[in-house]
Scaffold this motif. Sequence first.
Motif, PDB file in Angstrom:
ATOM      1  N   ARG A  13       0.833  -1.203   0.000  1.00  0.00           N
ATOM      2  CA  ARG A  13       0.000   0.000   0.000  1.00  0.00           C
ATOM      3  C   ARG A  13       0.872   1.258   0.000  1.00  0.00           C
ATOM      4  O   ARG A  13       0.564   2.237  -0.688  1.00  0.00           O
ATOM      5  CB  ARG A  13      -0.927  -0.010   1.218  1.00  0.00           C
ATOM      6  CG  ARG A  13      -1.990  -1.097   1.143  1.00  0.00           C
ATOM      7  CD  ARG A  13      -3.080  -0.853   2.159  1.00  0.00           C
ATOM      8  NE  ARG A  13      -2.603  -1.008   3.523  1.00  0.00           N
ATOM      9  CZ  ARG A  13      -2.583  -2.155   4.183  1.00  0.00           C
ATOM     10  NH1 ARG A  13      -3.000  -3.268   3.599  1.00  0.00           N
ATOM     11  NH2 ARG A  13      -2.155  -2.212   5.427  1.00  0.00           N
ATOM     12  N   LEU A  14       1.956   1.242   0.767  1.00  0.00           N
ATOM     13  CA  LEU A  14       2.854   2.392   0.792  1.00  0.00           C
ATOM     14  C   LEU A  14       3.480   2.635  -0.569  1.00  0.00           C
ATOM     15  O   LEU A  14       3.651   3.779  -1.000  1.00  0.00           O
ATOM     16  CB  LEU A  14       3.951   2.177   1.842  1.00  0.00           C
ATOM     17  CG  LEU A  14       3.539   2.239   3.307  1.00  0.00           C
ATOM     18  CD1 LEU A  14       4.708   1.843   4.198  1.00  0.00           C
ATOM     19  CD2 LEU A  14       3.063   3.641   3.673  1.00  0.00           C
ATOM     20  N   ALA A  15       3.814   1.553  -1.247  1.00  0.00           N
ATOM     21  CA  ALA A  15       4.507   1.673  -2.535  1.00  0.00           C
ATOM     22  C   ALA A  15       3.617   2.235  -3.631  1.00  0.00           C
ATOM     23  O   ALA A  15       4.113   2.628  -4.687  1.00  0.00           O
ATOM     24  CB  ALA A  15       5.053   0.309  -2.963  1.00  0.00           C
ATOM     25  N   ARG A  16       2.311   2.301  -3.387  1.00  0.00           N
ATOM     26  CA  ARG A  16       1.412   2.842  -4.405  1.00  0.00           C
ATOM     27  C   ARG A  16       1.437   4.356  -4.457  1.00  0.00           C
ATOM     28  O   ARG A  16       0.746   4.963  -5.257  1.00  0.00           O
ATOM     29  CB  ARG A  16      -0.018   2.360  -4.141  1.00  0.00           C
ATOM     30  CG  ARG A  16      -0.186   0.861  -4.362  1.00  0.00           C
ATOM     31  CD  ARG A  16      -1.627   0.445  -4.221  1.00  0.00           C
ATOM     32  NE  ARG A  16      -1.744  -1.009  -4.275  1.00  0.00           N
ATOM     33  CZ  ARG A  16      -2.370  -1.738  -3.380  1.00  0.00           C
ATOM     34  NH1 ARG A  16      -2.944  -1.147  -2.333  1.00  0.00           N
ATOM     35  NH2 ARG A  16      -2.444  -3.051  -3.509  1.00  0.00           N
ATOM     36  N   GLY A  17       2.180   4.998  -3.577  1.00  0.00           N
ATOM     37  CA  GLY A  17       2.268   6.449  -3.657  1.00  0.00           C
ATOM     38  C   GLY A  17       2.515   7.150  -2.346  1.00  0.00           C
ATOM     39  O   GLY A  17       2.950   8.296  -2.329  1.00  0.00           O
ATOM     40  N   LEU A  18       2.218   6.502  -1.229  1.00  0.00           N
ATOM     41  CA  LEU A  18       2.417   7.144   0.067  1.00  0.00           C
ATOM     42  C   LEU A  18       3.897   7.319   0.391  1.00  0.00           C
ATOM     43  O   LEU A  18       4.293   8.280   1.042  1.00  0.00           O
ATOM     44  CB  LEU A  18       1.733   6.326   1.165  1.00  0.00           C
ATOM     45  CG  LEU A  18       0.204   6.249   1.086  1.00  0.00           C
ATOM     46  CD1 LEU A  18      -0.338   5.348   2.177  1.00  0.00           C
ATOM     47  CD2 LEU A  18      -0.399   7.643   1.203  1.00  0.00           C
ATOM     48  N   ALA A  19       4.716   6.377  -0.027  1.00  0.00           N
ATOM     49  CA  ALA A  19       6.161   6.449   0.225  1.00  0.00           C
ATOM     50  C   ALA A  19       6.873   5.603  -0.818  1.00  0.00           C
ATOM     51  O   ALA A  19       6.353   4.578  -1.258  1.00  0.00           O
ATOM     52  CB  ALA A  19       6.499   5.948   1.617  1.00  0.00           C
ATOM     53  N   SER A  20       8.034   6.050  -1.225  1.00  0.00           N
ATOM     54  CA  SER A  20       8.816   5.274  -2.183  1.00  0.00           C
ATOM     55  C   SER A  20       9.470   4.097  -1.475  1.00  0.00           C
ATOM     56  O   SER A  20       9.598   4.074  -0.239  1.00  0.00           O
ATOM     57  CB  SER A  20       9.884   6.152  -2.831  1.00  0.00           C
ATOM     58  OG  SER A  20      10.876   6.504  -1.878  1.00  0.00           O
ATOM     59  N   LEU A  21       9.874   3.121  -2.249  1.00  0.00           N
ATOM     60  CA  LEU A  21      10.550   1.968  -1.667  1.00  0.00           C
ATOM     61  C   LEU A  21      11.848   2.385  -0.979  1.00  0.00           C
ATOM     62  O   LEU A  21      12.217   1.839   0.057  1.00  0.00           O
ATOM     63  CB  LEU A  21      10.839   0.929  -2.756  1.00  0.00           C
ATOM     64  CG  LEU A  21       9.613   0.259  -3.376  1.00  0.00           C
ATOM     65  CD1 LEU A  21      10.039  -0.687  -4.485  1.00  0.00           C
ATOM     66  CD2 LEU A  21       8.800  -0.485  -2.329  1.00  0.00           C
TER      67      LEU A  21
END
Length: 204
Positions: free
Chosen positions: A40-48
């Motif tokens: 879910r984070l990788a979808r735009g909330l935070a980069s890898l």
Amino acid sequence: TWALSAQVQAYALALGTTFLAAVLAAAALAAERDERVLQRLARGLASLGEVLASKVALAALVAAVLGLGVAVAFGVAVEAAGVEGGEPWSRVPALVPALLLAGAVAGALGALVATLAREARSATLVAVLVVLPIVFLGIVPREAAPAAGWVSDVLPFAHEVRLLDALLYEVDPWRTALIEAAWLLAIGIVLVAVARALMRRLAS
């Protein structure tokens, strides 16, 4: 006695920070993957890269707190035992950046393990199994096994021990400290780069 206590403290600090930081980062990153938080984070909330950096930073901070606690406890024990030379309390603040660096490198190693493990439980176990031989190679005297010494030179544990030992007990520690810190920084950069390249496996 003084020389022995110095060596024991350096090994204890390096051992504790390496195990804790590696296992913590591996478990945290793998757990987020298992719970699909990472996806879910990788979808735009935070980069890898930001997720990886947060785990490395967490490992570094926890390792530094643990290391300082060990250093203080060891110092109290040394003073209580009346060991000649005592604890170099004036050097303890210099441990903070060293412990942060050591923890970050171990955290990067743990994050790399997490990118390869299937789940959080196996990531924790694999992190321990990876750290054990690294520590063993760093403990073996170079005179007894030159090959082990060469291998340990490209692994973080031996550099952590030499860095901490220099900061605590060498009369003029800065040359050794800078060399060992540079080694750790280089190893950490490589580990982070490889872990970042493999992070897409966790987000899929």
